[in-house]
Design a protein around this motif. Structure first.
Motif, PDB file in Angstrom:
ATOM      1  N   LEU A  72      26.685 -24.383  22.322  1.00 46.68           N
ATOM      2  CA  LEU A  72      26.535 -23.595  21.094  1.00 46.68           C
ATOM      3  C   LEU A  72      25.407 -22.568  21.213  1.00 46.68           C
ATOM      4  O   LEU A  72      24.341 -22.871  21.733  1.00 46.68           O
ATOM      5  CB  LEU A  72      26.217 -24.581  19.956  1.00 46.68           C
ATOM      6  CG  LEU A  72      26.021 -24.057  18.548  1.00 46.68           C
ATOM      7  CD1 LEU A  72      27.360 -23.611  17.975  1.00 46.68           C
ATOM      8  CD2 LEU A  72      25.424 -25.157  17.669  1.00 46.68           C
ATOM      9  N   GLY A  73      25.673 -21.367  20.725  1.00 47.88           N
ATOM     10  CA  GLY A  73      24.606 -20.391  20.535  1.00 47.88           C
ATOM     11  C   GLY A  73      24.050 -20.561  19.128  1.00 47.88           C
ATOM     12  O   GLY A  73      24.810 -20.778  18.196  1.00 47.88           O
ATOM     13  N   VAL A  74      22.717 -20.505  18.974  1.00 45.59           N
ATOM     14  CA  VAL A  74      22.115 -20.798  17.665  1.00 45.59           C
ATOM     15  C   VAL A  74      21.185 -19.673  17.219  1.00 45.59           C
ATOM     16  O   VAL A  74      20.343 -19.200  17.990  1.00 45.59           O
ATOM     17  CB  VAL A  74      21.309 -22.122  17.716  1.00 45.59           C
ATOM     18  CG1 VAL A  74      20.604 -22.376  16.382  1.00 45.59           C
ATOM     19  CG2 VAL A  74      22.218 -23.289  18.067  1.00 45.59           C
ATOM     20  N   LEU A  75      21.381 -19.265  15.969  1.00 45.62           N
ATOM     21  CA  LEU A  75      20.428 -18.372  15.322  1.00 45.62           C
ATOM     22  C   LEU A  75      19.773 -19.190  14.218  1.00 45.62           C
ATOM     23  O   LEU A  75      20.429 -19.572  13.252  1.00 45.62           O
ATOM     24  CB  LEU A  75      21.155 -17.158  14.737  1.00 45.62           C
ATOM     25  CG  LEU A  75      20.296 -16.145  13.974  1.00 45.62           C
ATOM     26  CD1 LEU A  75      19.248 -15.527  14.895  1.00 45.62           C
ATOM     27  CD2 LEU A  75      21.163 -15.052  13.380  1.00 45.62           C
ATOM     28  N   LEU A  76      18.500 -19.495  14.423  1.00 44.80           N
ATOM     29  CA  LEU A  76      17.838 -20.450  13.553  1.00 44.80           C
ATOM     30  C   LEU A  76      16.799 -19.730  12.699  1.00 44.80           C
ATOM     31  O   LEU A  76      15.820 -19.194  13.218  1.00 44.80           O
ATOM     32  CB  LEU A  76      17.199 -21.513  14.449  1.00 44.80           C
ATOM     33  CG  LEU A  76      16.601 -22.763  13.846  1.00 44.80           C
ATOM     34  CD1 LEU A  76      16.662 -23.880  14.876  1.00 44.80           C
ATOM     35  CD2 LEU A  76      15.168 -22.549  13.439  1.00 44.80           C
ATOM     36  N   ILE A  77      17.062 -19.676  11.396  1.00 47.98           N
ATOM     37  CA  ILE A  77      16.132 -19.019  10.479  1.00 47.98           C
ATOM     38  C   ILE A  77      15.198 -20.085   9.910  1.00 47.98           C
ATOM     39  O   ILE A  77      15.661 -21.107   9.406  1.00 47.98           O
ATOM     40  CB  ILE A  77      16.900 -18.324   9.333  1.00 47.98           C
ATOM     41  CG1 ILE A  77      17.807 -17.226   9.906  1.00 47.98           C
ATOM     42  CG2 ILE A  77      15.930 -17.767   8.301  1.00 47.98           C
ATOM     43  CD1 ILE A  77      18.814 -16.667   8.908  1.00 47.98           C
ATOM     44  N   THR A  78      13.898 -19.859  10.037  1.00 43.65           N
ATOM     45  CA  THR A  78      12.966 -20.880   9.544  1.00 43.65           C
ATOM     46  C   THR A  78      11.630 -20.275   9.134  1.00 43.65           C
ATOM     47  O   THR A  78      11.286 -19.162   9.536  1.00 43.65           O
ATOM     48  CB  THR A  78      12.725 -21.982  10.599  1.00 43.65           C
ATOM     49  OG1 THR A  78      11.876 -22.989  10.038  1.00 43.65           O
ATOM     50  CG2 THR A  78      12.072 -21.420  11.861  1.00 43.65           C
ATOM     51  N   HIS A  79      10.909 -21.019   8.330  1.00 41.31           N
ATOM     52  CA  HIS A  79       9.544 -20.622   7.980  1.00 41.31           C
ATOM     53  C   HIS A  79       8.508 -21.448   8.736  1.00 41.31           C
ATOM     54  O   HIS A  79       7.326 -21.180   8.666  1.00 41.31           O
ATOM     55  CB  HIS A  79       9.315 -20.812   6.467  1.00 41.31           C
ATOM     56  CG  HIS A  79      10.010 -19.794   5.623  1.00 41.31           C
ATOM     57  ND1 HIS A  79       9.726 -18.459   5.693  1.00 41.31           N
ATOM     58  CD2 HIS A  79      11.003 -19.907   4.704  1.00 41.31           C
ATOM     59  CE1 HIS A  79      10.494 -17.788   4.839  1.00 41.31           C
ATOM     60  NE2 HIS A  79      11.282 -18.654   4.235  1.00 41.31           N
ATOM     61  N   TYR A  80       8.973 -22.506   9.421  1.00 39.59           N
ATOM     62  CA  TYR A  80       8.012 -23.458   9.979  1.00 39.59           C
ATOM     63  C   TYR A  80       8.229 -23.704  11.469  1.00 39.59           C
ATOM     64  O   TYR A  80       9.368 -23.776  11.936  1.00 39.59           O
ATOM     65  CB  TYR A  80       8.112 -24.801   9.242  1.00 39.59           C
ATOM     66  CG  TYR A  80       8.050 -24.631   7.746  1.00 39.59           C
ATOM     67  CD1 TYR A  80       6.839 -24.326   7.129  1.00 39.59           C
ATOM     68  CD2 TYR A  80       9.199 -24.735   6.973  1.00 39.59           C
ATOM     69  CE1 TYR A  80       6.778 -24.151   5.757  1.00 39.59           C
ATOM     70  CE2 TYR A  80       9.142 -24.563   5.603  1.00 39.59           C
ATOM     71  CZ  TYR A  80       7.932 -24.272   4.996  1.00 39.59           C
ATOM     72  OH  TYR A  80       7.880 -24.097   3.645  1.00 39.59           O
ATOM     73  N   THR A  81       7.145 -23.885  12.196  1.00 40.94           N
ATOM     74  CA  THR A  81       7.251 -24.191  13.626  1.00 40.94           C
ATOM     75  C   THR A  81       7.657 -25.652  13.850  1.00 40.94           C
ATOM     76  O   THR A  81       8.064 -26.014  14.935  1.00 40.94           O
ATOM     77  CB  THR A  81       5.909 -23.950  14.350  1.00 40.94           C
ATOM     78  OG1 THR A  81       4.895 -24.648  13.629  1.00 40.94           O
ATOM     79  CG2 THR A  81       5.574 -22.468  14.379  1.00 40.94           C
TER      80      THR A  81
END
Ligand SMILES: Nc1ncnc2c1ncn2[C@@H]1O[C@H](COP(=O)(O)OP(=O)(O)OP(=O)(O)O)[C@@H](O)[C@H]1O
Ligand SMILES: [Mg+2]
Lengths: 360, 250
Positions: free
Chosen positions: B199-208
């Motif tokens: 899977l290719g992933v685009l991960l949107i996040t505010h936290y490490t």
């Protein structure tokens, strides 16, 4: 056969009770011009369980009515199809009543009684099918402590006209639950009405309707809280699709001065699936005493929720199937209350079909 | 091997005061097996990017292109995008009254696989997917997302990711609202999907925090409707320490 005498007041369409109904499409049920035939179409579908009997007998009306068509029926017919459940009988499986005959060139005036003895428990499912012209005075008597689930399925073909009052008289500590489903017919006008005769009684009036192109479906509730400490719930959900699909929901709830401790809530939700359809929704709560547990109403009319459709489609589901799921989901809450898988699935398939036919 | 290519993507939303441009030329390429993290301040347009790729009707594409293995994604209906292999785990999953999770999953799987899954194996498959995310089997009979807690909705999204096996997944703040255990469980689900389906992933996040579990190959800083900096995993640590001040003041 006989043509009715015209000594009844004929509605003009200006009366509050008739202001939405397309009188011209009633095929003369309201003005005495319909030719009345003796059809006695209501029959049991299978053998009756122990504790139940189905007979034809002469019975006086249970309750007065101010509906013109009901008056005409009573003037014409004294013979009543009577389903009677013995006191203390607990019948698990639903009792099915269905229609054995129908016609459009003559009208059937039908009187029906469903009566439950004290502490009886039963479920009755009435299947209204075929193409027919039918006016019906259906009365339900729940003796003290009895419990009835009454399911009336308007699965008519496209030309039927059905006008009826489904009137329940609910005695002390009795529990009445009705599920009214209207998915077929040209004009269907049902008056689901309830009166409580002793404290501790409760009534739950549930319903769904789905009108497509040109169909007119009216459901006109009346719940009369004339005794203290009775409870009522009304929840009707409707969908409309196609040109000139028209539905009317009227929720009249009257809490009389003596009816202290009343607890009532009524809800009507409509889903407009296409342009050109019209849903009238009129909740009407009259409260004559302040000493109540609760009284409320809500009415909403909405369209398909884009967010729901998007969520479903983002998982690969086509727009058509997403709409079908949402409509099924909308009706599901009430349809599952019927408690009979076979009937529920049949109705869902019919709803799918109506949706497809309307091209929504 | 799949490639999701976003070129010069410009997106507007219609408001009462006319159309407002949110995305101002986004360039991003994601290949199978890669994980790209996007971090950026509130309102910078991250969800807009995610929704635009998935085809939400609210957004109007005013420029640029999105292709998956050369096929024009922007020309596809929402369901066609899913069938092409795109998946969006939403920041706010939608409640669908009256539609059970099991009915929903089966309808989705049928649509994506082109045929209804065999009932026997399907039941086991769903059960397995739910167990893997520590979800009570009772969720199958509940209505889609109705009354789910925030964290339960996110688990439900990742369960679908595992079950529906897309090529590219956009995870929009899947980590928000998860307790420490759930964060680990959900991350493991994403990592399984990566391992099993490349899977290719685009991960949107505010936290490490989540990046400790799901290791990004690239980190992009998103501000004011576009990508303003790119780097490796250490960029995330820098952001956590310094915030976005350097980027939004530009
Ligand atoms: N209908 C609208 N009218 C006006 N502005 C809108 C509308 N819809 C979205 N926006 C704006 O678009 C911008 C981008 O929103 P988006 O949800 O993409 O941000 P985000 O980066 O995902 O933020 P967060 O980190 O808070 O999730 C926001 O400033 C938002 O207010
Ligand atoms: Mg967002």
């Amino acid at each position: 056969m006989s043509v009715l005498a015209t000594n009844y007041l004929t509605p003009t369409g200006r009366e509050e009770a008739w202001r939405f109904t397309p009188l011209k499409r009633l095929r003369g049920l309201h003005d005495g011009s319909a030719v009345v035939a003796e059809r006695n179409s209501l029959v049991t579908k299978a053998g009756l369980p122990k504790g139940a009997s189905f007979t034809r007998e002469t019975l006086a009306p249970l309750a007065a009515s101010d509906d013109v068509i009901i008056e005409r029926i009573r003037g014409e017919v004294s013979d009543v199809a009577h389903l009677s459940i013995d006191a203390n009988a607990e019948i698990k499986d639903p009792i099915f009543l269905t229609r054995s005959a129908g016609a459009l060139d003559s009208a059937e005036f039908s009187r029906v009684r469903i009566s439950l003895g004290t502490h009886a428990v039963a479920t009755v499912i009435v299947e209204n099918i075929g193409d027919t012209l039918l006016a019906e005075d259906l009365e339900i008597a729940l003796a003290a402590g009895s419990t009835l689930t009454f399911v009336s399925l308007q699965e008519f073909d496209s030309k039927s006209v059905y006008t009826a009052r489904h009137h329940a008289v609910v005695d002390k500590d009795a529990t009445f639950k009705s599920i009214t489903v209207t998915v077929g017919g040209d004009v269907v006008r049902i008056l689901p009405t309830v009166e409580f005769t002793a404290p501790g009684a409760s009534a739950e009036l549930l319903g769904v309707y789905f009108a497509t192109t040109g169909q007119f479906f009216e459901h006109r509730m009346h719940v009369d809280h004339a005794v203290p400490n009775a409870k009522s719930r009304v929840n009707f959900k409707g969908a409309l699709a196609g040109r000139d699909a028209h539905t009317v929901w009227i929720g009249d709830v009257l809490i009389r001065a003596v009816a202290e401790g009343t607890d009532t809530y009524e809800l009507n939700r409509n889903l407009l699936l296409t342009d050109g359809a019209r849903a009238d929704s009129v909740p009407n709560l009259e409260i004559e005493t302040g000493e109540i547990v609760g009284a409320g109403h809500a009415s909403t009319t909405g369209r398909f929720d884009d967010e729901q459709l998007f969520y479903l489609m983002s998982r690969g589901i086509t727009l058509e199937n997403a709409r079908r799921l949402v409509v099924r989901g909308f009706f599901n809450e009430i349809i599952t209350e019927i408690g009979n898988e076979e009937v529920q699935e049949r109705l869902m398939v019919r709803i799918d079909g109506e949706l497809e036919r309307a091209g929504a | 091997m799949s490639v999701l290519e976003i070129r010069g993507l410009q997106v507007s939303v219609n408001t009462e005061n006319g159309s407002v441009e949110i995305l101002k030329g986004v360039d991003l390429t994601i290949k199978s097996g890669e994980t790209h993290a996007i971090m950026g301040p509130n309102g910078s347009g991250k969800s807009t990017l995610a929704y635009s790729i998935a085809g939400h009707p609210k957004y109007t594409i005013t420029g640029g292109s999105v292709t998956l293995d050369g096929a024009d994604v922007l020309d596809m209906t929402v369901d066609e995008r899913a069938k092409a292999g795109l998946f969006l785990a939403m920041q706010y999953p939608v409640e669908v009254p009256g539609v059970s999770v099991s009915n929903f999953l089966r309808t989705a799987a049928t649509a994506l696989r082109g045929e209804a899954p065999k009932l026997r194996t399907w039941v086991a498959e769903v059960k397995g997917a739910m167990e893997a995310l520590n979800m009570d089997p009772a969720f199958a009979t509940r209505n889609v997302n109705e009354g789910f807690s925030g964290g339960e909705k996110k688990r439900h999204e990742i369960m679908q990711l595992e079950l529906l096996k897309p090529k590219m997944a956009i995870l929009d703040e899947t980590d928000s609202g998860l307790d420490v255990d759930a964060l680990r469980i959900v991350s493991e689900g994403v990592n399984r999907a990566k391992a099993n389906n490349d899977l290719g992933v685009l991960l949107i996040t505010h936290y490490t925090r989540i990046l400790k579990y799901i290791k990004p190959d690239f980190v992009h800083v998103f501000a004011n409707g576009k990508i303003v900096e790119e780097g490796g995993p250490d960029l995330a640590d820098k952001l956590e320490a310094n915030g976005y001040a350097d980027y939004v003041s530009k």
